[in-house]
Enzyme design. Structure first.
Site, PDB file in Angstrom:
ATOM      1  N   GLY A 128     101.698  48.091  87.497  1.00 41.57           N
ATOM      2  CA  GLY A 128     101.688  48.410  89.066  1.00 41.57           C
ATOM      3  C   GLY A 128     100.754  47.291  89.922  1.00 41.57           C
ATOM      4  O   GLY A 128     101.167  46.970  90.629  1.00 41.57           O
ATOM      5  N   THR A 158      93.298  52.416  78.378  1.00 41.80           N
ATOM      6  CA  THR A 158      92.619  53.211  78.252  1.00 41.80           C
ATOM      7  C   THR A 158      92.673  53.838  76.706  1.00 41.80           C
ATOM      8  O   THR A 158      93.712  54.183  76.381  1.00 41.80           O
ATOM      9  CB  THR A 158      92.587  54.560  79.219  1.00 41.80           C
ATOM     10  OG1 THR A 158      93.882  54.987  79.261  1.00 41.80           O
ATOM     11  CG2 THR A 158      92.514  54.081  80.616  1.00 41.80           C
ATOM     12  N   PHE A 186      83.046  60.686  82.522  1.00 42.94           N
ATOM     13  CA  PHE A 186      83.216  61.790  81.485  1.00 42.94           C
ATOM     14  C   PHE A 186      84.452  61.120  80.524  1.00 42.94           C
ATOM     15  O   PHE A 186      85.514  60.884  81.116  1.00 42.94           O
ATOM     16  CB  PHE A 186      83.159  63.231  81.942  1.00 42.94           C
ATOM     17  CG  PHE A 186      83.433  64.001  80.694  1.00 42.94           C
ATOM     18  CD1 PHE A 186      82.138  64.594  80.414  1.00 42.94           C
ATOM     19  CD2 PHE A 186      84.610  64.508  80.099  1.00 42.94           C
ATOM     20  CE1 PHE A 186      82.111  65.509  79.203  1.00 42.94           C
ATOM     21  CE2 PHE A 186      84.495  65.130  78.928  1.00 42.94           C
ATOM     22  CZ  PHE A 186      83.171  65.922  78.580  1.00 42.94           C
ATOM     23  N   TYR A 192      85.660  52.702  77.969  1.00 43.57           N
ATOM     24  CA  TYR A 192      86.307  52.035  79.235  1.00 43.57           C
ATOM     25  C   TYR A 192      85.021  51.627  80.219  1.00 43.57           C
ATOM     26  O   TYR A 192      85.062  50.548  80.816  1.00 43.57           O
ATOM     27  CB  TYR A 192      87.264  53.167  79.903  1.00 43.57           C
ATOM     28  CG  TYR A 192      87.722  52.513  81.187  1.00 43.57           C
ATOM     29  CD1 TYR A 192      89.032  51.825  80.801  1.00 43.57           C
ATOM     30  CD2 TYR A 192      87.467  52.666  82.462  1.00 43.57           C
ATOM     31  CE1 TYR A 192      89.754  50.951  81.979  1.00 43.57           C
ATOM     32  CE2 TYR A 192      88.132  52.258  83.311  1.00 43.57           C
ATOM     33  CZ  TYR A 192      89.502  51.383  83.202  1.00 43.57           C
ATOM     34  OH  TYR A 192      89.961  51.131  84.293  1.00 43.57           O
ATOM     35  N   TYR A 202      90.000  54.860  92.608  1.00 43.36           N
ATOM     36  CA  TYR A 202      91.301  55.595  92.035  1.00 43.36           C
ATOM     37  C   TYR A 202      92.550  54.957  93.012  1.00 43.36           C
ATOM     38  O   TYR A 202      92.556  55.299  94.181  1.00 43.36           O
ATOM     39  CB  TYR A 202      91.219  57.326  92.195  1.00 43.36           C
ATOM     40  CG  TYR A 202      90.066  57.850  90.993  1.00 43.36           C
ATOM     41  CD1 TYR A 202      90.638  57.787  89.774  1.00 43.36           C
ATOM     42  CD2 TYR A 202      88.709  57.810  91.230  1.00 43.36           C
ATOM     43  CE1 TYR A 202      89.647  58.378  88.939  1.00 43.36           C
ATOM     44  CE2 TYR A 202      87.869  58.289  90.490  1.00 43.36           C
ATOM     45  CZ  TYR A 202      88.394  58.503  89.127  1.00 43.36           C
ATOM     46  OH  TYR A 202      87.413  58.929  88.126  1.00 43.36           O
TER      47      TYR A 202
END
Length: 263
Positions: free
Chosen positions: A29, A108, A164, A169, A201
Site C-alpha cells: 500500500g 511483521t 508490546f 520489529y 499508524y
C-alpha cells in the site's frame, strides 16, 4: 563586491534525464503510493517485490495502468544479497544507473519475547534490516562514483517508542535509522544523502486487520485525530528524494500525526 541573492545568477542543474528510482516493497500500500509520487517528479520507477506474490503483482499492474510507461516491476528477494546484486545489475543494464533507492520492504512477526521463536526473530531481521544493507551495499558504489544519490529508508514510530509484542520489529526499525546515520556520514561528501522516514499508524491492510476497538484507541491517541494515509508517507519520501534536498542527510522524519514527538 558580493552579489545579493536576488542578483546572483541561477545555477542550472546538469541535464541528466529522468531520475531512476528503485522502490523495494513497491507493491504494498505505502510502496505503491511512493512509486506514484515519484513518477510525479518525473522519475522512472522500478517497483521491487517477491515474484511469488502473483495475485498482488497482477493487482499492482492494474493499479498503475495509467502510469505503465513510468513504473515497471522487477522481482527480487531483499533478504538475499545475491538477488539484490542481480537486481541492481539488471536495472543498471536497462536504465544506466540507480539514482534513488527507497527501502520500503518490511514484514511483521509479532509475539511477546517470551513466546518469540528464533525463526520469528531471524525472518524479520533478514527482511527489515538485512534487506536495507543488501540494497544499499549494491547501489552505493555507483551513486558515489557518479556524485549523486538519494537513499530513503522506511523505519517506524515503533522503532522510536517500542511496542508490546514487537521486540524484533522495534529493534530492526531502530537499527534502520542507526544504519542511515552511519551511511550518511560515509557518503555526504560524495553527493549521496541517506535519510529515514518513520511512519506512524497508517490506513493500510495491516492496521485494518486490527479490531475496531483497538483501532479506535489508536486514533484517540493520535493528536491530529486520524490515521495516516500512504500519500502522507509518499510525499515525504518524494521530498527527500528530490535533487534539491541535498542539504538534508542523516535525518529521521517522523510522519505520525503527533503520535510521538521529540527533538
Amino acid at each position: 563586491m558580493n552579489q545579493t541573492a536576488a542578483s546572483r545568477p541561477a545555477v542550472e542543474k546538469p541535464a541528466v534525464g529522468r531520475r531512476v528510482a528503485l522502490v523495494t516493497g513497491g507493491i504494498g500500500g505505502i510502496g505503491t503510493e511512493i512509486c506514484r509520487q515519484l513518477t510525479q517528479t518525473d522519475c522512472k520507477v522500478v517497483a521491487v517485490d517477491l515474484a511469488a506474490r502473483s495475485e498482488r503483482i497482477a493487482a499492482f499492474r492494474d493499479e498503475i495502468a495509467s502510469s505503465h510507461d513510468a513504473i515497471t516491476f522487477e522481482p527480487a528477494d531483499v533478504s538475499d544479497f545475491d538477488s539484490c546484486q542481480q537486481l541492481v545489475a539488471r536495472i543498471e543494464q536497462q536504465h544506466g544507473r540507480v539514482d534513488i533507492l527507497v527501502n520500503a520492504a518490511g514484514i511483521t512477526r509479532d509475539a511477546s519475547l517470551r513466546k518469540m521463536t528464533p525463526q520469528q526473530w531471524h525472518e524479520l531481521m533478514r527482511v527489515n534490516l538485512d534487506g536495507v544493507f543488501n540494497m544499499c551495499r549494491n547501489v552505493v558504489e555507483g551513486m558515489t562514483a557518479r556524485g549523486f544519490g538519494r537513499i530513503v529508508n522506511i523505519s517506524s514510530v515503533n522503532g522510536q517508542t517500542g511496542q508490546f509484542g514487537q521486540t524484533n520489529y522495534s529493534a530492526a526499525k531502530a537499527g534502520v535509522h542507526g544504519f542511515s546515520m552511519a551511511l550518511a556520514r560515509e557518503t555526504a561528501r560524495k553527493g549521496v544523502t541517506v535519510n529515514t522516514v518513520s511512519p506512524g499508524y497508517c490506513d493500510t491492510p495491516m492496521v485494518a486487520a486490527v479490531s475496531a476497538e483497538i483501532r479506535a484507541q489508536i486514533i484517540a491517541d493520535i493528536p491530529v485525530g486520524r490515521l495516516g494515509s500512504p500519500a502522507d508517507i509518499a510525499r515525504t519520501v518524494a521530498f527527500l528524494a528530490a535533487d534539491d534536498a541535498g542539504y538534508i542527510t542523516g535525518a529521521n522524519l517522523p510522519v505520525n500525526g503527533g503520535y510521538f514527538m521529540s527533538f
